[in-house]
Every structure is written in structure tokens, then in C-alpha cells.
Design a protein around this motif. Sequence first.
Motif, PDB file in Angstrom:
ATOM      1  N   THR A 283       0.825  -1.192   0.000  1.00  0.00           N
ATOM      2  CA  THR A 283       0.000   0.000   0.000  1.00  0.00           C
ATOM      3  C   THR A 283       0.864   1.248   0.000  1.00  0.00           C
ATOM      4  OG1 THR A 283      -0.163  -0.250   2.367  1.00  0.00           O
ATOM      5  CG2 THR A 283      -2.054  -0.950   1.082  1.00  0.00           C
TER       6      THR A 283
ATOM      7  N   SER B  26     -13.487   5.340  -9.894  1.00  0.00           N
ATOM      8  CA  SER B  26     -13.102   5.727  -8.537  1.00  0.00           C
ATOM      9  C   SER B  26     -14.335   6.064  -7.716  1.00  0.00           C
ATOM     10  CB  SER B  26     -12.192   6.954  -8.541  1.00  0.00           C
ATOM     11  OG  SER B  26     -11.040   6.693  -9.258  1.00  0.00           O
ATOM     12  N   LEU B  30     -15.410   4.094  -4.479  1.00  0.00           N
ATOM     13  CA  LEU B  30     -15.474   4.734  -3.166  1.00  0.00           C
ATOM     14  C   LEU B  30     -16.845   4.524  -2.532  1.00  0.00           C
ATOM     15  CD1 LEU B  30     -13.522   8.041  -3.842  1.00  0.00           C
ATOM     16  CD2 LEU B  30     -12.854   6.176  -2.343  1.00  0.00           C
ATOM     17  N   GLY B  33     -17.229   0.789  -1.796  1.00  0.00           N
ATOM     18  CA  GLY B  33     -16.287   0.433  -0.747  1.00  0.00           C
ATOM     19  C   GLY B  33     -16.766   0.922   0.612  1.00  0.00           C
ATOM     20  N   THR B  95     -12.170  -2.633  -7.445  1.00  0.00           N
ATOM     21  CA  THR B  95     -11.437  -1.738  -6.554  1.00  0.00           C
ATOM     22  C   THR B  95     -12.175  -1.529  -5.235  1.00  0.00           C
ATOM     23  OG1 THR B  95     -10.761  -0.645  -8.572  1.00  0.00           O
ATOM     24  CG2 THR B  95     -10.161   0.425  -6.530  1.00  0.00           C
ATOM     25  N   SER B  96     -13.517  -1.649  -5.263  1.00  0.00           N
ATOM     26  CA  SER B  96     -14.276  -1.411  -4.036  1.00  0.00           C
ATOM     27  C   SER B  96     -13.840  -2.359  -2.919  1.00  0.00           C
ATOM     28  CB  SER B  96     -15.766  -1.561  -4.298  1.00  0.00           C
ATOM     29  OG  SER B  96     -16.118  -2.913  -4.401  1.00  0.00           O
ATOM     30  N   ILE B  99     -10.783  -0.762  -1.421  1.00  0.00           N
ATOM     31  CA  ILE B  99     -11.179   0.455  -0.692  1.00  0.00           C
ATOM     32  C   ILE B  99     -11.825   0.053   0.631  1.00  0.00           C
ATOM     33  CG2 ILE B  99     -12.716   2.450  -0.722  1.00  0.00           C
ATOM     34  CD1 ILE B  99     -10.811   3.034  -2.761  1.00  0.00           C
ATOM     35  N   CYS B 100     -12.699  -0.951   0.575  1.00  0.00           N
ATOM     36  CA  CYS B 100     -13.406  -1.419   1.764  1.00  0.00           C
ATOM     37  C   CYS B 100     -12.414  -1.814   2.845  1.00  0.00           C
ATOM     38  CB  CYS B 100     -14.296  -2.607   1.398  1.00  0.00           C
ATOM     39  SG  CYS B 100     -14.909  -3.513   2.814  1.00  0.00           S
ATOM     40  N   VAL B 145      -5.921   4.576   0.550  1.00  0.00           N
ATOM     41  CA  VAL B 145      -6.930   4.822  -0.481  1.00  0.00           C
ATOM     42  C   VAL B 145      -6.275   5.446  -1.706  1.00  0.00           C
ATOM     43  CG1 VAL B 145      -8.921   6.248  -1.068  1.00  0.00           C
ATOM     44  CG2 VAL B 145      -8.925   4.952   1.031  1.00  0.00           C
ATOM     45  N   THR B 148      -4.597   2.822  -3.674  1.00  0.00           N
ATOM     46  CA  THR B 148      -5.593   1.983  -4.341  1.00  0.00           C
ATOM     47  C   THR B 148      -6.112   2.674  -5.603  1.00  0.00           C
ATOM     48  OG1 THR B 148      -6.281   1.223  -2.164  1.00  0.00           O
ATOM     49  CG2 THR B 148      -7.702   0.676  -3.996  1.00  0.00           C
ATOM     50  N   LEU B 149      -6.318   3.992  -5.516  1.00  0.00           N
ATOM     51  CA  LEU B 149      -6.826   4.716  -6.686  1.00  0.00           C
ATOM     52  C   LEU B 149      -5.775   4.768  -7.791  1.00  0.00           C
ATOM     53  CD1 LEU B 149      -8.924   7.598  -5.134  1.00  0.00           C
ATOM     54  CD2 LEU B 149      -9.654   5.376  -5.978  1.00  0.00           C
TER      55      LEU B 149
END
Lengths: 289, 214
Positions: A283, B26, B30, B33, B95-96, B99-100, B145, B148-149
Motif C-alpha cells: 500500500t 473511482s 469509493l 467500498g 477496486t471497491s 477500498i473497503c 486509499v 488503491t486509486l
Amino acid sequence: MTTATATATALYDIPGPRTRRRHVAYGVLSTLLIVALLGRLVHLLLDTGQFTYAKWNPFTYEGIQELLLRGLANTLKAFAYAAVLSLALGAVLAAGRLSEHRVLRWAATLVVEFFRAMPVLVMVFFIFVALRVHPLPALVAGLTLYNGSVLAEVFRTGVNSVERGQREAAYSLGMRKTQVMTHVLVPQGVRAMLPAIISQLVVALKDTSLGFLITYEEFLHAGKLIASNLDYDLPFIPVVMVISPIYIGMCMLLSWLATWVARRERRSPKTQAVEVPPAEPGTLLPGKQ
Amino acid sequence: MDVLTDNWSLYGDGFLGTVELTVYSSLLALVLGFLMASFRVAPVGSLRAFGTAWVAVLRNTPLTLLFFAVLLGLPRFGLVLPFTVFAVIALGCYTSAFICEALRSGINTVPRGQGEAARSLGMTFSQTLAAIVLPQAFRTVLPPVGSTLIALAKNSAIAGAFSVTELLGTYRTLNELGHSIIWTFVWIALGYLIITLTISAAVNVLEKRWGVPR
């Protein structure tokens, strides 16, 4: 308290009898909703005739099974090459980034940052199209460059997170630079980073499916071949229903291994001088740390 | 060198396509997520199970397989939408899950005593959430986050291979026009670098403004 609900979050109080009744009501309601959703999905599948004999029969043919197995073997082959090579590249790049020679350090940093910021697929396509390489080497090279760079950062973080006293103690015992690295810092750092390393290998396994896009004959490619066969009534949904559990299952198994190793390493006395991070995929922002 | 200047509009379309794909996905990621994270910390068992299953499955799905299933599979159920929408759905759902997890671990870093103190001051649940927990979680959640984006922006390249207009897909047209393949890719790479570095810079600014080391 042994309340399993929402352990250790700051969000909720321990529920009283009335709240618990309310939660049960919500639970029943949401379960019904989820079941209804699943029922709708199954109904949709039945409605569009996805469970017909014609669509599922091909999976009993030996040729089709062989095709799928060959695809799976090709996927695993690409993964094995990519895993070994990216571990090697990661070690080399990490050594470069930790080096005391400025030129080496800068070069390694440049390589790592560039390949981490690039989409894997761009590299794979570049190697495949511009350098006219065969699909398998192109895929493996692309995966190696990306995952090797990420792993280099993982290794470096591991080595740097070993307590400072360890390095100082080793130097004061008269060990040389290389000895300190190979005997003291790397074993502890790598051990602590093992979960993160395995998590990155999950990424590599998932990304072998990019081979599908450059006509490498892997698992998804085999599925596509079967799915587009008119004789079998275009069994696209059945193919997805066969392929995805296998793919997802393999990745889950590896992810689960990472979590298991993380739990074991955290208890191990050999990682007392390092903090073992949870088994999450990397990350770190590009250009940080 | 002149591949870029000769095909300015082609590159521009591809670049904007990637930006568009990234922004919409995204937003979807978001929202989804956040929803899944709230499911995962909910005191209701079945919602927690749903959130856990969502994350476990999507995090371990190869994105190419998801694209394959969504872009070629959903039309078989009579759902006909532009390919870009399908790509946004696939990217956003994928991606969610990440994000989650970022949001959930952010919420979990808020010490329990904070919530207890808020409640003992007489704050309601929504007050605790809005004034105490979320502001603190927001600060720790920013870097994960953000990365991740960035990963989402890079993953959007896969959409190009499924005939959605985006940056990587432009290479095919340029190749047919007979341009130097190396330079074509240099400019594509630069385009992606611009996007990822912009997101990275934006997150850094936000972090300077809001992030607090804890």
C-alpha cells in the motif's frame, strides 16, 4: 466480553436487550434481502437457459477437459517463472537501493519507481508488440519487471524495519557491511516481510491472466475457445462458472497462506526485533518512503 | 518524436478516455467500498458475512477474468450497455474490495475509548460517527486509499484491450498507421505517468492538510 459483534471498533456500545432484538430484526430482514437477491440471480440463470444439457455436456468430453487442464498448466507455468524471476529481480534491486554507492542507489530507485508507476499491461504489450517477443516470455518479463520492483520495496522496508540496535550490535561485534546485511538484517527483515511477499505473489498469479490479452494460451484463453464454440450452444456462462472458482480458489489459497504465515511469524521469537505487518498487498504510494 | 504531434487528437481521446474511466470507477469504488466497509463493521451478522464474502471473492479475482465475465457475460442476460459502462462496473467493483479493506482498517485504528468517551458525553450514534470516528479514520485512510486509486488508474489499461477507448488502446491505431512503435509507447507511458503522479500529488496535498501521524 465475548460479544463477537463488531469487535474492538469505537462505533458501537455493547448492545443491551432491546438493541439486540433490533439487531436480530435487521439480521432477518437483510438475510431475506440477500437470499432474494441470490434467488433472482438463479432465476435469471435458469430463465436464460444456462443449465441446459447442450451447454454443460462439453465439459464431459476428454478433449475439452484436456484443453482446460493445458490452459491451467500454462497459467501455473507463467506464474512459476514470474514468481522466481521477480523474487530474484527484487533482491537485486533492493540490494541496489540499500547500497552505499550513490550511483547504484539512484539507478535502482529510478528503475523501481518507473516500473511501479507503469501499468503492467503497458509493459507486457510493449515487450510483446515492440520487441516482437513470444507471448510467454513477454508476459513473464512484464510481470517480473513490475512485481520485482514492488518486491524490492518490500525487501527494503523489511530490512529497514529491523530495530536499529541489531545493526549497531552487529557492527560493534566487528562484522563487515556485507556480513551485517546477510547474517543479521536480511534474515530478520525477509522473515517479517514473508506475508507481504506472498501477498505480492498473489498479485503475480492474478496478473498471469493478462496473458489472455496477448494470445498466450492460458486458462482464460482455453475458456474463451470453448465459450465461442457454436456446436456447444455458446456456453459462455457455464465456462465462467467453471473457470472462476478455480482461479479465485487458487488465489484465495495463496492469500490464506499469507495470512497464516503472518499469524505464525508474529508469534515467532525470531521476529522480535521487527514488526510483522499484516498480509496486505503493498500500500505504498509511488515516490514515498 | 512527431508521433505525438501528428496524432494529437488520437492521443487526446485516449488520455481523456483513461481519465474518464478512472474518475467514474473511482467514484463507484469509493461509494461501494464505503457501503461494504459499513457492512463489515455492522452489528448485523448477515451483512457482515455479505461484506466479507464480497471482499474475499473480489480481492482474489483476476481483473481480466472479471472484465471477461462482465463485458462478455452480462450482455447474455439481455443487459446491453456501452462497453465503457461495463468497464466502469468491473473496475469499480474490483477496486471497491480494496477500498473497503482500507476504510475498515482505518475505522479500526480509532481507539475504542474515543467512541466510549463520545457516548458518555451523550452523543448519539450519528454524532459519534460524524464528529469523532470518521474524521479520525479519514486521516489514516488517506495513503492506502490513494495508492488503491493509483492502482485503479493503472488497471484501467485492461479496458483498452476490451475495445474501450483509452490510452493503451491507441497503440493499435498508431501501429496500423505505421508510426514508430517505440515512440508510440513512450508517449503512452508518459500519459500514464501524468495520471498516476497527479493522483499521488493530490493525495500528498490532502495528507499535508489533513493527515496526522498517530
